[in-house]
Design a protein around this motif. Structure first.
Motif, short mmCIF file in Angstrom:
data_model
loop_
_atom_site.label_atom_id
_atom_site.label_comp_id
_atom_site.label_asym_id
_atom_site.label_seq_id
_atom_site.Cartn_x
_atom_site.Cartn_y
_atom_site.Cartn_z
N HIS A 84 0.85 -1.20 0.00
CA HIS A 84 0.00 0.00 0.00
C HIS A 84 0.88 1.24 0.00
O HIS A 84 1.42 1.62 1.04
CB HIS A 84 -0.93 0.01 1.22
N HIS A 86 1.71 5.15 -2.43
CA HIS A 86 1.21 6.14 -3.40
C HIS A 86 2.43 6.57 -4.20
O HIS A 86 3.21 7.41 -3.75
CB HIS A 86 0.53 7.29 -2.67
N LYS A 292 -9.46 1.63 -5.52
CA LYS A 292 -9.36 2.07 -4.13
C LYS A 292 -10.59 2.91 -3.78
O LYS A 292 -10.92 3.86 -4.49
CB LYS A 292 -8.10 2.91 -3.98
N HIS A 375 -5.52 -0.73 5.65
CA HIS A 375 -5.20 -0.22 7.00
C HIS A 375 -5.73 -1.14 8.08
O HIS A 375 -4.99 -1.62 8.89
CB HIS A 375 -5.66 1.23 7.20
N ASP A 438 2.27 2.69 3.32
CA ASP A 438 1.46 3.86 2.99
C ASP A 438 2.35 5.06 2.62
O ASP A 438 1.98 6.20 2.87
CB ASP A 438 0.51 4.24 4.14
ZN LIG Z 1 -2.79 5.30 1.58
#
Ligand SMILES: [Zn+2]
Length: 550
Positions: A84, A86, A292, A375, A438
């Motif tokens: 996970h 970006h 997502k 998460h 993340d």
């Molecule tokens: Zn995220």
């Protein structure tokens, strides 16, 4: 022995084995399908860049290999996968004003001043990473605090969790903000602080990055991934423009890492690749397979949707982004179009809502669908056993636990932390788990994540004995989360995630035996080389000692 092999190689002139490569004399470690550590001493790579064989000792190899590389006894691991992140945002974050670790408001102001002076042509000054929880004053910054430093152009600085940002007056002006401006539903505005849904008021006014800026950000992100030992990542919320940048990189042969793309929301899904999942592109380096969706906000800004009021703000339970019907409709639309939904859920109410949605979908869409919850942070212990029967994957970020623990205690109180970041409980229930960071919310470096997973301690060893230590996982479980588990969560386990015969030779060489050091040392592991598809794509510079090995 090596001489014998070379002599044999010289005798045989026309074998396909001649294009093969062996890296021998390594301390090879990976997690087997049974969850136990496998060890090997060398890896043979075929001419396509796939694993041909793992060997224990060079002596065991009975045939000639053209390229022989002495691993120098270094530790070799499968390339790590972030389940996970970006990706393009990581690149932009690295190119923007970095406010992580600011110690006070005045520290933030000084960094802003220096960046503004160094970037006189930036139309907007964009930054991120501040966390007022780490400041003595603990109060949110205001527009006036920023105006005192930069007033001639817009400034927009995101909080570390990405769920709030502070604007200066020029940015608020650009957003058309007036004193009577109401925050949209699911958002809040306070003295220049824009929370969750309110952030879009300003963000929609930021000039869109050009294609060249996107390409630069993607290149920067890949460099950061490779230097941290990541050979693949799930990109959670790819925009159509980012997807195009990824394809430009793929076509130009500049995609060095693998990206598992999840379109950003329903609009993003319809706007990418003609509204359908992609093939595996560029020799398995890019795949659009999921969507997502957000169920709630984050805990830091009290946007996580809780079953009971916040311990430290009893008038709120956080923000619910979608009604049950909306969530079911969106996730069903994604699943019906062949996508894998990945739903962000932080609070226990949000997690319960997503689980209920997936339970319904699992009946409508039988088969191997691997419903993802991103998460899975604060969960009612009663809800955790519902994951396995519904075929749900817990996609979690170990460093969130170490970063968030004090804040989580404040937000929830001690009594409601039982299902928080509950990795070992999840393991015991045999629920598939994938680990990530993340990024750029946290560092993309997976080694502090591995360390946090096995210790429940931050890089300084806090708290002693670990936070809720019964939720620690073993080293094998942690490594699986960043390799096999992350690949499985992206339907990629037949292609990468382990160095099994026939899979891509994606691996890293590191500076220590990660299976034999304490958590603090594990967290400080340095990557020496990163290989993707049998090719070295990154090597640590100034690596004289690295090249010599031990
Ligand atoms: Zn995220």
């Amino acid at each position: 022995m090596r001489k014998t092999l070379l002599a044999l190689a010289a005798l045989l002139t026309s074998s396909s084995a001649f294009a093969d490569t062996i890296i021998y004399n390594v301390n090879g470690i990976q997690v087997g399908p049974d969850g136990r550590l496998q060890r090997f001493g060398g890896i043979v790579i075929d001419d396509q860049g796939k694993v041909e064989e793992l060997i224990q000792r060079s002596e065991d190899l009975k045939r000639p290999i053209e390229h022989e590389i002495d691993g120098g006894g270094r530790t070799l691991l499968p390339g790590l996968i972030d389940a996970h992140g970006h990706v393009v945002a990581l690149g932009f974050a690295a190119l923007q004003l970095d406010l992580t670790g600011t110690k006070s408001l005045s520290d933030l102001q000084q960094r802003l001043k220096a960046y503004a002076a160094a970037n006189p042509n930036a139309r907007w000054i964009l930054g991120r990473g501040w966390n007022q929880e780490l400041w003595a004053e603990k109060s949110f910054p205001t527009a006036a605090d920023l105006d005192a430093v930069v007033s001639d152009r817009p400034v927009w600085l995101g909080r570390v969790d990405g769920h709030a940002a502070i604007a200066n007056s020029a940015a608020m002006q650009a957003a058309g903000f007036a004193l009577n401006t109401q925050a949209p539903a699911g958002g809040r505005i306070e003295n220049g602080l824009f929370v969750d849904a309110a952030m879009s008021l300003v963000e929609t006014k930021i000039p869109a990055p050009t294609a060249a800026e996107l390409d630069a950000a993607l290149a920067k992100a890949q460099e950061l991934m490779m230097s941290n030992g990541l050979t693949a990542a799930a990109d959670m919320g790819t925009s159509p423009e980012e997807w195009e940048a990824m394809n430009r990189a793929g076509q130009a042969g500049k995609l060095n890492t693998r990206i598992l793309s999840y379109a950003g929301g329903m609009a993003g899904m319809r706007g990418i690749n003609g509204g359908k999942p992609s093939e595996w592109l560029y020799a398995d380096r890019l795949h659009l397979g999921g969507v997502k969706i957000y169920a709630d906000g984050a805990l830091g800004s009290r946007g996580a949707y809780l079953k009971l009021p916040y311990h430290d703000k009893p008038d709120t339970r956080g923000l619910q982004f979608l009604t049950d019907a909306q969530m079911l409709e969106q996730a069903n639309a994604a699943a019906s179009a062949g996508y894998q939904p990945a739903i962000h859920a932080i609070g226990d109410a949000a997690n319960a809502q997503v689980i209920s949605t997936y339970e319904k979908l699992a009946r409508q869409h039988p088969g191997d669908r691997r419903w993802r919850i991103e998460h899975f942070q604060i969960v009612d212990p009663a809800d955790i056993p519902r994951l396995k029967p519904a075929g749900i994957i817990a996609s979690m970020q170990p460093t969130h636990q170490t970063s968030d623990r004090l804040m989580a205690e404040a937000r929830l109180g001690q009594d409601r932390l039982k299902g928080a970041y509950a990795w070992q409980t999840i393991e015991k229930l045999d629920i598939p788990m994938a680990f990530g960071s993340d990024f750029p919310v946290e560092s993309p470096n997976p080694f502090p994540g591995l360390a946090a997973a096995i210790s429940r301690q931050d890089p300084n060893g806090q708290p002693p004995g670990g936070w809720i230590p019964e939720e620690r996982v073993s080293f094998e479980q942690a490594l699986a989360g960043f390799t096999r588990g992350a690949a499985y969560a992206g339907f990629a386990e037949s292609k990468f995630g382990s160095l099994d015969v026939g899979k891509w030779a994606d691996f890293i060489l590191v500076d220590r035996d990660v299976s034999a050091v304490d958590p603090q040392a594990l967290g400080q592991t340095q990557v020496l080389e990163t290989w993707v598809a049998g090719k070295k794509v990154w090597a640590k510079k100034s690596g004289a000692s690295a090249e010599r090995g031990r």
